[in-house]
Enzyme design. Structure first.
Site, mmCIF file in Angstrom:
data_model
loop_
_atom_site.group_PDB
_atom_site.id
_atom_site.type_symbol
_atom_site.label_atom_id
_atom_site.label_comp_id
_atom_site.label_asym_id
_atom_site.label_seq_id
_atom_site.Cartn_x
_atom_site.Cartn_y
_atom_site.Cartn_z
ATOM 1 N N SER A 173 -3.259 3.855 7.543
ATOM 2 C CA SER A 173 -3.936 2.641 7.110
ATOM 3 C C SER A 173 -3.145 1.414 7.578
ATOM 4 O O SER A 173 -2.957 1.223 8.772
ATOM 5 C CB SER A 173 -4.123 2.679 5.593
ATOM 6 O OG SER A 173 -5.035 1.711 5.155
ATOM 7 N N MET A 174 -2.680 0.566 6.670
ATOM 8 C CA MET A 174 -1.901 -0.591 7.088
ATOM 9 C C MET A 174 -0.717 -0.175 7.943
ATOM 10 O O MET A 174 -0.363 -0.848 8.928
ATOM 11 C CB MET A 174 -1.408 -1.372 5.863
ATOM 12 C CG MET A 174 -0.572 -2.598 6.199
ATOM 13 S SD MET A 174 0.243 -3.337 4.743
ATOM 14 C CE MET A 174 1.533 -2.119 4.427
#
Length: 290
Positions: A102-103
Site C-alpha cells: 500500500s503506502m
C-alpha cells in the site's frame, strides 16, 4: 508478538530513531515498508514463510515504535524516501531490494525510480506509484491541508479502555475505506501500534499522519515515475480492486514498467497478512531469481 526468527531493532538516523523488526542475516537483503497507519507487524505473518531472505521491516517515521517527525515537519513522500535511504545507510546496505504494501509500495516506487543504482528488485503489493490529483485541485487541496493542520493542534487522543475496543476500531476504520481487515491481522497491528496511558491505551502513531496531503503528483507525473523504475518489479494486486486505484488504471501503470510483471489474486487489501504463504511464495521466487 514477533514471528519466529524476527527480533526488535532500533537505528539512529538523521530522520530520528527508527524501530522495527528484522530477521537474521543471510540471503537477499530486503527492506519491507508497511502501509499507512500500519507498522512493522504488517510483515509478521509473511516473515514466517520468507525462508532465506534477510528482512528488515522498519516502522516508518511517526508509525509504530519509531519517533515522530519534529513539530512543523511534513509527512510527505519525499521525506519518506529519505527515511528509507537513511535506514539503508544505517544498515550499511548499498544495494537492497524493496518489498512494499500500500503506502509502502508507493514509497518503494519512488525510491526505486529515484535511486536505480541502489535498488536491485521491487515487490509492490496493492500500490504502484502514488495517488494522483488533477491540477485543478492544487489550491483547494493545499487550503484543506493547512486548515486541518491548524485544527489538529491541541486535539486530545482517543483512549481505549482495553485492546479489544482498539482492535474493533482498527477494523472499522479499514472497512470505511474499503480495506477490510481480519481480526487476527488487526490485532497484530494494534498490539504494536498502541502505547499504555492512564485509563487504557492510545495510538502510538503521530496524529499528523491523518492530515490531508498538501500536494500530490498528477497522473502524467506518476506515469513518468513508474516508467523510470528500472529494476525487475513484481506487482501484486488483490481482486477486487481498491476504489482509489481501479483495475484499468493499475493495469495501465503496471504496463509502463520497463521490467515488470503484474499478478492479480483474489483477496483483500491486506492479502500479505491474510494469505502469507501464497504471497511469500511469489515474493521468495522473485527475489531469488537471477
Amino acid at each position: 508478538m514477533p514471528a519466529r526468527g524476527l527480533h526488535e531493532f532500533t537505528l539512529d538516523t538523521p530522520t530520528g530513531r527508527i524501530a522495527g523488526l528484522r530477521s537474521q542475516p543471510g540471503g537477499p537483503r530486503v527492506i519491507a515498508l508497511h502501509g499507512w497507519l500500519d507498522n512493522a507487524a504488517s510483515f509478521v505473518p509473511l516473515a514466517e514463510h520468507l525462508h532465506g531472505i534477510e528482512l528488515v521491516a522498519p516502522d516508518l517515521p511517526g508509525h509504530g515504535a519509531s519517533a515522530h517527525l519534529a513539530p512543523g515537519a511534513d509527512y510527505s513522500f519525499a521525506a519518506a524516501v529519505n527515511a528509507v535511504l537513511d535506514v539503508a545507510d544505517a544498515l550499511g546496505w548499498e544495494r537492497f531490494s524493496l518489498l512494499g504494501h500500500s503506502m509502502g509500495a508507493g514509497i518503494s516506487s519512488l525510491v526505486a525510480a529515484a535511486c536505480p543504482q541502489r535498488v536491485e528488485r521491487l515487490v509492490a503489493i496493492e500500490a504502484l506509484g502514488a495517488l494522483a490529483e488533477v491540477p485543478e485541485r492544487t489550491v483547494s487541496r493545499l487550503r484543506e491541508a493547512i486548515a486541518a493542520s491548524r485544527a489538529l493542534r491541541g486535539k486530545s487522543l482517543r483512549v481505549f479502555p482495553d485492546l479489544a475496543i482498539a482492535i474493533r476500531a482498527r477494523m472499522a476504520a479499514g472497512a470505511q475505506v474499503g480495506s477490510r481487515l481480519e481480526e487476527r491481522a488487526a490485532r497484530l497491528l494494534v498490539e504494536r501500534g498502541v502505547v499504555p496511558v492512564e485509563g487504557g491505551f492510545t495510538w502510538s502513531s503521530d496524529p499528523r499522519l491523518t492530515l490531508p496531503t498538501m500536494q500530490r503528483m498528477t497522473e502524467p507525473q506518476i506515469r513518468d515515475l513508474v516508467s523510470g523504475i528500472e529494476c525487475p518489479t513484481r506487482v501484486i494486486f488483490a481482486d477486487p480492486a481498491q476504489p482509489y486505484l481501479p483495475d484499468p488504471l493499475r493495469r495501465e501503470r503496471a504496463a509502463l514498467l520497463p521490467a515488470g510483471e503484474l499478478i492479480v489474486i483474489d483477496g483483500g487489501h491486506h492479502l500479505h497478512m491474510e494469505q502469507p504463504d501464497r504471497i511469500a511464495e511469489l515474493v521468495v521466487a522473485f527475489l531469488n531469481a537471477r
